[in-house]
Design a protein around this motif. Structure first.
Motif, PDB file in Angstrom:
ATOM      1  N   LEU A  43      -3.746 -22.194  -1.555  1.00 47.38           N
ATOM      2  CA  LEU A  43      -2.548 -22.808  -0.990  1.00 47.38           C
ATOM      3  C   LEU A  43      -2.150 -24.031  -1.811  1.00 47.38           C
ATOM      4  CD1 LEU A  43      -0.377 -22.934   1.180  1.00 47.38           C
ATOM      5  CD2 LEU A  43      -2.004 -24.162   2.634  1.00 47.38           C
ATOM      6  N   ARG A  44      -3.128 -24.778  -2.241  1.00 41.75           N
ATOM      7  CA  ARG A  44      -2.854 -25.959  -3.075  1.00 41.75           C
ATOM      8  C   ARG A  44      -2.238 -25.551  -4.413  1.00 41.75           C
ATOM      9  NH1 ARG A  44      -7.076 -30.235  -5.142  1.00 41.75           N
ATOM     10  NH2 ARG A  44      -5.628 -31.872  -5.681  1.00 41.75           N
ATOM     11  N   LEU A  45      -2.733 -24.456  -5.004  1.00 42.65           N
ATOM     12  CA  LEU A  45      -2.160 -23.955  -6.260  1.00 42.65           C
ATOM     13  C   LEU A  45      -0.714 -23.533  -6.060  1.00 42.65           C
ATOM     14  CD1 LEU A  45      -5.075 -21.755  -7.669  1.00 42.65           C
ATOM     15  CD2 LEU A  45      -4.474 -24.100  -8.302  1.00 42.65           C
ATOM     16  N   VAL A  46      -0.450 -22.828  -4.966  1.00 43.01           N
ATOM     17  CA  VAL A  46       0.915 -22.395  -4.677  1.00 43.01           C
ATOM     18  C   VAL A  46       1.824 -23.612  -4.495  1.00 43.01           C
ATOM     19  CG1 VAL A  46       2.382 -21.214  -2.969  1.00 43.01           C
ATOM     20  CG2 VAL A  46       0.223 -20.160  -3.720  1.00 43.01           C
ATOM     21  N   ALA A  47       1.346 -24.617  -3.801  1.00 39.82           N
ATOM     22  CA  ALA A  47       2.147 -25.837  -3.600  1.00 39.82           C
ATOM     23  C   ALA A  47       2.461 -26.500  -4.942  1.00 39.82           C
ATOM     24  CB  ALA A  47       1.406 -26.809  -2.680  1.00 39.82           C
ATOM     25  N   GLU A  48       1.488 -26.527  -5.832  1.00 37.78           N
ATOM     26  CA  GLU A  48       1.702 -27.126  -7.161  1.00 37.78           C
ATOM     27  C   GLU A  48       2.740 -26.328  -7.949  1.00 37.78           C
ATOM     28  OE1 GLU A  48       0.461 -30.092 -10.124  1.00 37.78           O
ATOM     29  OE2 GLU A  48       0.296 -29.938  -7.972  1.00 37.78           O
ATOM     30  N   ILE A  49       2.593 -25.022  -7.934  1.00 42.26           N
ATOM     31  CA  ILE A  49       3.543 -24.157  -8.646  1.00 42.26           C
ATOM     32  C   ILE A  49       4.943 -24.346  -8.086  1.00 42.26           C
ATOM     33  CG2 ILE A  49       4.209 -21.751  -9.050  1.00 42.26           C
ATOM     34  CD1 ILE A  49       1.119 -21.123  -9.036  1.00 42.26           C
ATOM     35  N   ARG A  50       5.072 -24.311  -6.778  1.00 46.08           N
ATOM     36  CA  ARG A  50       6.389 -24.448  -6.142  1.00 46.08           C
ATOM     37  C   ARG A  50       7.000 -25.817  -6.394  1.00 46.08           C
ATOM     38  NH1 ARG A  50       9.398 -21.550  -3.550  1.00 46.08           N
ATOM     39  NH2 ARG A  50       9.541 -22.816  -1.691  1.00 46.08           N
ATOM     40  N   SER A  51       6.178 -26.851  -6.380  1.00 46.01           N
ATOM     41  CA  SER A  51       6.672 -28.200  -6.640  1.00 46.01           C
ATOM     42  C   SER A  51       7.238 -28.305  -8.055  1.00 46.01           C
ATOM     43  CB  SER A  51       5.536 -29.201  -6.437  1.00 46.01           C
ATOM     44  OG  SER A  51       5.930 -30.484  -6.831  1.00 46.01           O
ATOM     45  N   LEU A  52       6.491 -27.793  -9.007  1.00 43.61           N
ATOM     46  CA  LEU A  52       6.924 -27.886 -10.409  1.00 43.61           C
ATOM     47  C   LEU A  52       8.143 -27.014 -10.700  1.00 43.61           C
ATOM     48  CD1 LEU A  52       3.392 -27.961 -12.030  1.00 43.61           C
ATOM     49  CD2 LEU A  52       5.052 -29.844 -12.020  1.00 43.61           C
ATOM     50  N   THR A  53       8.140 -25.789 -10.187  1.00 42.19           N
ATOM     51  CA  THR A  53       9.307 -24.934 -10.421  1.00 42.19           C
ATOM     52  C   THR A  53      10.528 -25.473  -9.684  1.00 42.19           C
ATOM     53  OG1 THR A  53       8.669 -23.394  -8.644  1.00 42.19           O
ATOM     54  CG2 THR A  53       7.965 -22.842 -10.902  1.00 42.19           C
ATOM     55  N   GLY A  54      10.289 -26.183  -8.598  1.00 40.82           N
ATOM     56  CA  GLY A  54      11.386 -26.791  -7.849  1.00 40.82           C
ATOM     57  C   GLY A  54      12.113 -27.884  -8.614  1.00 40.82           C
ATOM     58  N   ILE A  55      11.449 -28.473  -9.604  1.00 38.65           N
ATOM     59  CA  ILE A  55      12.110 -29.506 -10.413  1.00 38.65           C
ATOM     60  C   ILE A  55      12.447 -28.991 -11.813  1.00 38.65           C
ATOM     61  CG2 ILE A  55      11.229 -31.483  -9.134  1.00 38.65           C
ATOM     62  CD1 ILE A  55       9.110 -31.856 -11.342  1.00 38.65           C
ATOM     63  N   GLY A  56      12.418 -27.663 -11.960  1.00 35.26           N
ATOM     64  CA  GLY A  56      12.923 -27.079 -13.197  1.00 35.26           C
ATOM     65  C   GLY A  56      11.905 -26.597 -14.208  1.00 35.26           C
ATOM     66  N   PHE A  57      10.636 -26.648 -13.879  1.00 33.45           N
ATOM     67  CA  PHE A  57       9.628 -26.156 -14.806  1.00 33.45           C
ATOM     68  C   PHE A  57       9.598 -24.628 -14.763  1.00 33.45           C
ATOM     69  CE2 PHE A  57       8.466 -30.463 -14.584  1.00 33.45           C
ATOM     70  CZ  PHE A  57       7.555 -30.760 -15.583  1.00 33.45           C
ATOM     71  N   ALA A  58       9.418 -24.006 -15.908  1.00 33.53           N
ATOM     72  CA  ALA A  58       9.216 -22.560 -15.966  1.00 33.53           C
ATOM     73  C   ALA A  58       7.824 -22.256 -15.418  1.00 33.53           C
ATOM     74  CB  ALA A  58       9.339 -22.073 -17.412  1.00 33.53           C
ATOM     75  N   LEU A  59       7.629 -21.055 -14.931  1.00 31.98           N
ATOM     76  CA  LEU A  59       6.319 -20.694 -14.392  1.00 31.98           C
ATOM     77  C   LEU A  59       5.214 -20.896 -15.414  1.00 31.98           C
ATOM     78  CD1 LEU A  59       6.935 -17.562 -12.168  1.00 31.98           C
ATOM     79  CD2 LEU A  59       5.942 -19.742 -11.485  1.00 31.98           C
ATOM     80  N   GLU A  60       5.452 -20.542 -16.649  1.00 34.10           N
ATOM     81  CA  GLU A  60       4.416 -20.694 -17.673  1.00 34.10           C
ATOM     82  C   GLU A  60       4.053 -22.167 -17.870  1.00 34.10           C
ATOM     83  OE1 GLU A  60       1.396 -19.621 -19.883  1.00 34.10           O
ATOM     84  OE2 GLU A  60       2.628 -18.196 -18.770  1.00 34.10           O
ATOM     85  N   ASP A  61       5.009 -23.058 -17.660  1.00 35.27           N
ATOM     86  CA  ASP A  61       4.738 -24.494 -17.779  1.00 35.27           C
ATOM     87  C   ASP A  61       3.789 -24.993 -16.693  1.00 35.27           C
ATOM     88  OD1 ASP A  61       6.369 -24.815 -20.006  1.00 35.27           O
ATOM     89  OD2 ASP A  61       8.128 -25.347 -18.816  1.00 35.27           O
ATOM     90  N   THR A  62       3.657 -24.251 -15.610  1.00 35.85           N
ATOM     91  CA  THR A  62       2.774 -24.681 -14.520  1.00 35.85           C
ATOM     92  C   THR A  62       1.307 -24.381 -14.811  1.00 35.85           C
ATOM     93  OG1 THR A  62       2.866 -22.619 -13.217  1.00 35.85           O
ATOM     94  CG2 THR A  62       4.625 -24.242 -12.841  1.00 35.85           C
ATOM     95  N   ARG A  63       1.056 -23.534 -15.789  1.00 33.37           N
ATOM     96  CA  ARG A  63      -0.313 -23.093 -16.069  1.00 33.37           C
ATOM     97  C   ARG A  63      -1.301 -24.241 -16.277  1.00 33.37           C
ATOM     98  NH1 ARG A  63      -1.947 -18.248 -16.796  1.00 33.37           N
ATOM     99  NH2 ARG A  63       0.147 -17.466 -17.255  1.00 33.37           N
ATOM    100  N   PRO A  64      -1.007 -25.245 -17.116  1.00 38.18           N
ATOM    101  CA  PRO A  64      -1.982 -26.334 -17.289  1.00 38.18           C
ATOM    102  C   PRO A  64      -2.276 -27.095 -15.990  1.00 38.18           C
ATOM    103  CG  PRO A  64      -0.327 -26.426 -19.013  1.00 38.18           C
ATOM    104  CD  PRO A  64       0.139 -25.409 -18.008  1.00 38.18           C
ATOM    105  N   PHE A  65      -1.286 -27.221 -15.128  1.00 36.49           N
ATOM    106  CA  PHE A  65      -1.469 -27.909 -13.853  1.00 36.49           C
ATOM    107  C   PHE A  65      -2.391 -27.098 -12.942  1.00 36.49           C
ATOM    108  CE2 PHE A  65       2.484 -29.294 -15.701  1.00 36.49           C
ATOM    109  CZ  PHE A  65       2.529 -30.654 -15.449  1.00 36.49           C
ATOM    110  N   VAL A  66      -2.151 -25.785 -12.912  1.00 33.75           N
ATOM    111  CA  VAL A  66      -2.982 -24.881 -12.105  1.00 33.75           C
ATOM    112  C   VAL A  66      -4.421 -24.914 -12.626  1.00 33.75           C
ATOM    113  CG1 VAL A  66      -3.377 -22.437 -11.574  1.00 33.75           C
ATOM    114  CG2 VAL A  66      -1.075 -23.413 -11.353  1.00 33.75           C
ATOM    115  N   GLU A  67      -4.581 -24.828 -13.933  1.00 38.37           N
ATOM    116  CA  GLU A  67      -5.927 -24.849 -14.515  1.00 38.37           C
ATOM    117  C   GLU A  67      -6.632 -26.169 -14.236  1.00 38.37           C
ATOM    118  OE1 GLU A  67      -5.167 -23.801 -18.597  1.00 38.37           O
ATOM    119  OE2 GLU A  67      -4.919 -21.671 -18.093  1.00 38.37           O
TER     120      GLU A  67
END
Length: 123
Positions: A43-67
């Motif tokens: 759930l925390r990973l999903v929240a991070e992904i959604r937060s970042l994509t919500g401000i314009g990050f591409a999904l691939e850009d979220t990878r380092p944050f998830v890792e």
């Protein structure tokens, strides 16, 4: 929790979660019945992904944050790779803002010229 509950709690859809999984951003465990199972860390990973994509990050850009989160850090941006993504994104935004400001200036100039030409002639 199952995929439907994760989607509901994460504010997204099961389809999006399956897509995140296909990209390797989310990893489902399978229960004895073969259904996907998730926990609070997911759930925390999903929240991070959604937060970042919500401000314009591409999904691939979220990878380092998830890792970074998967590695046990308290925040997805606590790792150098995440900071590098922030820097790159900020540079992209600055470049975009520069282009927009230049375009605004050109439109303002064109408008001023058009307004001069469209004034009724005094007789």
């Amino acid at each position: 929790m199952r995929i439907g509950e994760l989607a509901r709690l994460g504010g997204t859809t099961t389809r999006a979660l399956r897509y995140y999984e296909s990209l390797g951003l989310l990893t489902a465990r399978r229960g004895a019945n073969g259904q996907r199972e998730y926990d609070e860390a997911d759930l925390r990973l999903v929240a991070e992904i959604r937060s970042l994509t919500g401000i314009g990050f591409a999904l691939e850009d979220t990878r380092p944050f998830v890792e970074c989160l998967r590695d046990g850090h308290p925040s997805g941006d606590a790792c150098p790779a995440s900071v590098a993504v922030y820097r790159r994104k900020l540079a992209e935004l600055d470049e975009c803002i520069e282009r927009l400001e230049a375009a605004r200036s050109r439109v303002r100039t064109q408008l001023a010229e058009a307004e001069k030409r469209s004034r009724p002639c005094a007789r």
